[in-house]
Design a protein around this motif. Structure first.
Motif, PDB file in Angstrom:
ATOM      1  N   ARG A 267       0.873  -1.255   0.171  1.00 61.57           N
ATOM      2  CA  ARG A 267       0.020   0.062   0.112  1.00 61.57           C
ATOM      3  C   ARG A 267       0.752   1.334   0.076  1.00 61.57           C
ATOM      4  O   ARG A 267       0.600   2.120  -0.764  1.00 61.57           O
ATOM      5  CB  ARG A 267      -0.953   0.013   1.263  1.00 61.57           C
ATOM      6  CG  ARG A 267      -2.540  -0.193   1.109  1.00 61.57           C
ATOM      7  CD  ARG A 267      -2.793  -1.751   0.650  1.00 61.57           C
ATOM      8  NE  ARG A 267      -2.893  -2.400   1.463  1.00 61.57           N
ATOM      9  CZ  ARG A 267      -3.249  -3.890   1.400  1.00 61.57           C
ATOM     10  NH1 ARG A 267      -3.661  -4.267   0.239  1.00 61.57           N
ATOM     11  NH2 ARG A 267      -2.939  -4.612   2.584  1.00 61.57           N
ATOM     12  N   ARG A 268       1.810   1.134   0.870  1.00 62.18           N
ATOM     13  CA  ARG A 268       2.852   2.677   0.792  1.00 62.18           C
ATOM     14  C   ARG A 268       3.301   3.074  -0.481  1.00 62.18           C
ATOM     15  O   ARG A 268       3.049   4.037  -0.984  1.00 62.18           O
ATOM     16  CB  ARG A 268       4.055   2.124   1.703  1.00 62.18           C
ATOM     17  CG  ARG A 268       4.957   3.263   2.033  1.00 62.18           C
ATOM     18  CD  ARG A 268       5.805   3.172   2.857  1.00 62.18           C
ATOM     19  NE  ARG A 268       6.885   4.072   3.097  1.00 62.18           N
ATOM     20  CZ  ARG A 268       8.073   3.895   2.469  1.00 62.18           C
ATOM     21  NH1 ARG A 268       8.477   2.919   1.518  1.00 62.18           N
ATOM     22  NH2 ARG A 268       9.154   5.002   2.535  1.00 62.18           N
ATOM     23  N   LYS A 269       3.684   2.046  -1.438  1.00 65.93           N
ATOM     24  CA  LYS A 269       4.438   2.501  -2.445  1.00 65.93           C
ATOM     25  C   LYS A 269       3.127   2.888  -3.743  1.00 65.93           C
ATOM     26  O   LYS A 269       3.469   3.963  -4.189  1.00 65.93           O
ATOM     27  CB  LYS A 269       5.028   1.176  -3.597  1.00 65.93           C
ATOM     28  CG  LYS A 269       5.974   0.328  -2.746  1.00 65.93           C
ATOM     29  CD  LYS A 269       6.562  -0.711  -3.336  1.00 65.93           C
ATOM     30  CE  LYS A 269       7.683  -1.341  -2.988  1.00 65.93           C
ATOM     31  NZ  LYS A 269       8.345  -2.562  -3.620  1.00 65.93           N
ATOM     32  N   VAL A 270       1.921   2.366  -3.504  1.00 63.99           N
ATOM     33  CA  VAL A 270       0.714   2.816  -4.319  1.00 63.99           C
ATOM     34  C   VAL A 270       0.502   4.382  -3.976  1.00 63.99           C
ATOM     35  O   VAL A 270       0.195   5.246  -4.720  1.00 63.99           O
ATOM     36  CB  VAL A 270      -0.419   1.737  -4.198  1.00 63.99           C
ATOM     37  CG1 VAL A 270      -1.517   2.480  -5.123  1.00 63.99           C
ATOM     38  CG2 VAL A 270       0.177   0.628  -4.657  1.00 63.99           C
ATOM     39  N   ILE A 271       0.306   4.288  -2.645  1.00 60.85           N
ATOM     40  CA  ILE A 271      -0.119   5.738  -1.975  1.00 60.85           C
ATOM     41  C   ILE A 271       0.941   6.969  -2.447  1.00 60.85           C
ATOM     42  O   ILE A 271       0.616   7.757  -2.829  1.00 60.85           O
ATOM     43  CB  ILE A 271      -0.175   5.574  -0.477  1.00 60.85           C
ATOM     44  CG1 ILE A 271      -1.444   4.913  -0.053  1.00 60.85           C
ATOM     45  CG2 ILE A 271      -0.152   7.000   0.145  1.00 60.85           C
ATOM     46  CD1 ILE A 271      -1.424   4.392   1.283  1.00 60.85           C
ATOM     47  N   LEU A 370       3.596  17.562  -0.585  1.00 58.65           N
ATOM     48  CA  LEU A 370       3.734  17.608   0.942  1.00 58.65           C
ATOM     49  C   LEU A 370       3.489  16.112   1.900  1.00 58.65           C
ATOM     50  O   LEU A 370       4.355  15.613   2.537  1.00 58.65           O
ATOM     51  CB  LEU A 370       3.373  18.735   1.779  1.00 58.65           C
ATOM     52  CG  LEU A 370       4.096  20.046   1.325  1.00 58.65           C
ATOM     53  CD1 LEU A 370       3.339  21.302   2.181  1.00 58.65           C
ATOM     54  CD2 LEU A 370       5.521  20.176   1.580  1.00 58.65           C
ATOM     55  N   VAL A 371       2.293  15.677   1.476  1.00 60.93           N
ATOM     56  CA  VAL A 371       1.911  14.419   2.092  1.00 60.93           C
ATOM     57  C   VAL A 371       2.567  13.350   1.463  1.00 60.93           C
ATOM     58  O   VAL A 371       3.057  12.499   2.465  1.00 60.93           O
ATOM     59  CB  VAL A 371       0.365  14.420   2.055  1.00 60.93           C
ATOM     60  CG1 VAL A 371      -0.038  12.812   2.563  1.00 60.93           C
ATOM     61  CG2 VAL A 371      -0.408  15.383   2.706  1.00 60.93           C
ATOM     62  N   ALA A 372       2.907  13.251   0.389  1.00 61.20           N
ATOM     63  CA  ALA A 372       3.708  12.220  -0.155  1.00 61.20           C
ATOM     64  C   ALA A 372       5.086  12.209   0.280  1.00 61.20           C
ATOM     65  O   ALA A 372       5.576  10.853   0.474  1.00 61.20           O
ATOM     66  CB  ALA A 372       3.852  12.490  -1.736  1.00 61.20           C
ATOM     67  N   LEU A 373       5.595  13.435   0.447  1.00 59.51           N
ATOM     68  CA  LEU A 373       6.974  13.535   1.211  1.00 59.51           C
ATOM     69  C   LEU A 373       6.967  12.878   2.655  1.00 59.51           C
ATOM     70  O   LEU A 373       7.882  12.009   3.044  1.00 59.51           O
ATOM     71  CB  LEU A 373       7.661  14.745   1.320  1.00 59.51           C
ATOM     72  CG  LEU A 373       7.915  15.680  -0.231  1.00 59.51           C
ATOM     73  CD1 LEU A 373       8.615  16.781   0.343  1.00 59.51           C
ATOM     74  CD2 LEU A 373       8.928  14.629  -0.810  1.00 59.51           C
ATOM     75  N   VAL A 374       5.827  13.129   3.253  1.00 57.28           N
ATOM     76  CA  VAL A 374       5.933  12.659   4.616  1.00 57.28           C
ATOM     77  C   VAL A 374       5.727  11.208   4.851  1.00 57.28           C
ATOM     78  O   VAL A 374       6.372  10.312   5.411  1.00 57.28           O
ATOM     79  CB  VAL A 374       4.586  13.080   5.390  1.00 57.28           C
ATOM     80  CG1 VAL A 374       4.564  12.525   6.799  1.00 57.28           C
ATOM     81  CG2 VAL A 374       4.829  14.704   5.499  1.00 57.28           C
TER      82      VAL A 374
END
Length: 386
Positions: A267-271, A370-374
């Motif tokens: 899931r992390r990679k897709v998000i 920004l959320v992607a970076l977090v």
């Protein structure tokens, strides 16, 4: 058909009630109030009743779910929704309708919380992404069908409320065909006060709450404020509605593929990929405002990229959170979605006041990036066992 499959189908049908009621009420009441000369500020504030109801019930819903099980909470939530819809025609008042919208927010959240916790608790991990994507599609279709009932107001102002109430009653009645179950019993540190459980769930899964927050921000800011910005840019109002619909269609189309992909690659990679792609798409959309068609395309592709963030966030939370804390984690996902929904109009409105000519989609792209970076920096992939 196996009982588990029949139960899953009934749960996704029930959750479509939530999407349908939200999708119909937002434009329907706005149209009625606009026709009655209610100011746009009061109109907008009235719409927040739904999300305020969600936040009000959130601290009090987990304990009854653990004590009585999923089915009674769904029964109570569904009853609140269809009874509130039926009560709208009885008295047209801004305050009364605000109170009813709060009740629907409470009922919707009870439905969401119970159904998504039931699904995440009973579905094997390797199938969870696909199951939650179908859950997301069900809500999305309900949300898309809701506005189709708005034109009924031209026949009678009470007709949309009555018909929708009856449809919700029929769908809600399906819950009586499933057996009641309860969440996993609490053990160890989790078997303490609700505040302790919140701390533990946030400790293990806080990164997973950001995608639902982002989706709430997108849904409310794009629907509430982008039309304002677009009209300032002299966009055609009818075409703006097509743009917004394009975002929803893109989200529905990619729910299942992205859910299945999350099962395979994580899931992390897709998000992260979806957030970065969405940020890039909306950034491009910000620079092609000279063409309404290109902006519409950016909404459609942007919806495909980030329109699954709510269901992906829930499954990511289930990856990170111990099973006995899944009800708490699901509750926090709903709270963060509501916070995003409330912050969208506020932050978007503030942005338009401070930077009226900078491009509204630039704000959307920045939030996504920004959320992607977090998530990239702090996100994990493994579940913690307590």
């Amino acid at each position: 058909m196996s009982y588990e499959r029949r139960r899953f189908i009934i749960l996704v049908i029930i959750v479509s009630i939530s999407g349908f009621s939200q999708g119909m009420l937002l434009p329907l009441i706005s149209v009625i109030f606009e026709g009655d000369g209610v100011s746009s500020i009061i109109n907008g504030l009235n719409a927040t009743g739904l999300y305020i109801g969600t936040l009000l019930i959130s601290p009090f819903i987990e304990q009854p779910l653990r004590k009585y099980g999923y089915k009674p909470i769904i029964i109570l939530g569904g009853a609140l929704v269809f009874v509130s819809l039926f009560l709208f025609p009885l008295w047209k008042s801004v305050l009364f309708w605000f109170a009813l919208r709060m009740l629907i927010g409470i009922g919707d959240h009870a439905l969401h919380f119970s159904t998504q916790t039931w699904i995440t608790s009973s579905t094997p991990t390797h199938k969870l992404g696909r199951s939650m994507s179908i859950y997301g599609i069900s809500f999305g279709l309900g949300f898309a069908v809701g506005p189709l009932f708005v034109p009924l107001v031209e026949i009678s102002e009470t007709l949309p409320f009555i018909i929708s109430s009856i449809l919700c009653l029929v769908a809600w009645s399906l819950v009586f065909f499933v057996k009641n179950e309860k969440p996993e019993a609490l053990t160890g540190d989790a078997n303490q006060t609700g505040f302790t459980r919140y701390k533990l769930a946030i400790k293990y899964g806080w990164v997973a709450f950001l995608p639902p927050f982002v989706y709430g921000f997108l849904e409310s800011s794009l629907n509430a404020l982008f039309p304002v910005y677009a009209l300032r840019k002299e966009f055609d109002l009818a075409f703006v509605s097509i743009m917004l619909a394009g975002f929803s269609v893109g989200a529905i189309l990619m729910q299942f593929p992205l859910g299945a992909l999350g099962d395979k690659v994580g899931r992390r990679k897709v998000i992260i990929s979806g957030l970065l792609l969405g940020a890039g798409i909306f950034l491009v959309g910000n620079f092609v405002e000279y063409s309404q068609m290109l902006v519409a395309v950016s909404f459609f592709v942007g919806g495909m990229s980030v329109g699954s963030m709510f269901s992906l966030g829930i499954t990511y939370m289930a990856d990170l959170t111990p099973k006995e804390l899944l009800p708490t984690g699901n509750l926090l996902c709903g709270i963060f979605f509501s916070l995003g929904s409330l912050s969208g109009p506020f932050l978007g409105g503030l942005y338009l006041e401070l930077f009226p000519n900078e491009g509204f989609l630039l704000l959307v792209a920045t939030i996504l990036f920004l959320v992607a970076l977090v998530v990239m920096k702090f996100g994990k992939t493994s579940k913690v066992v307590i």
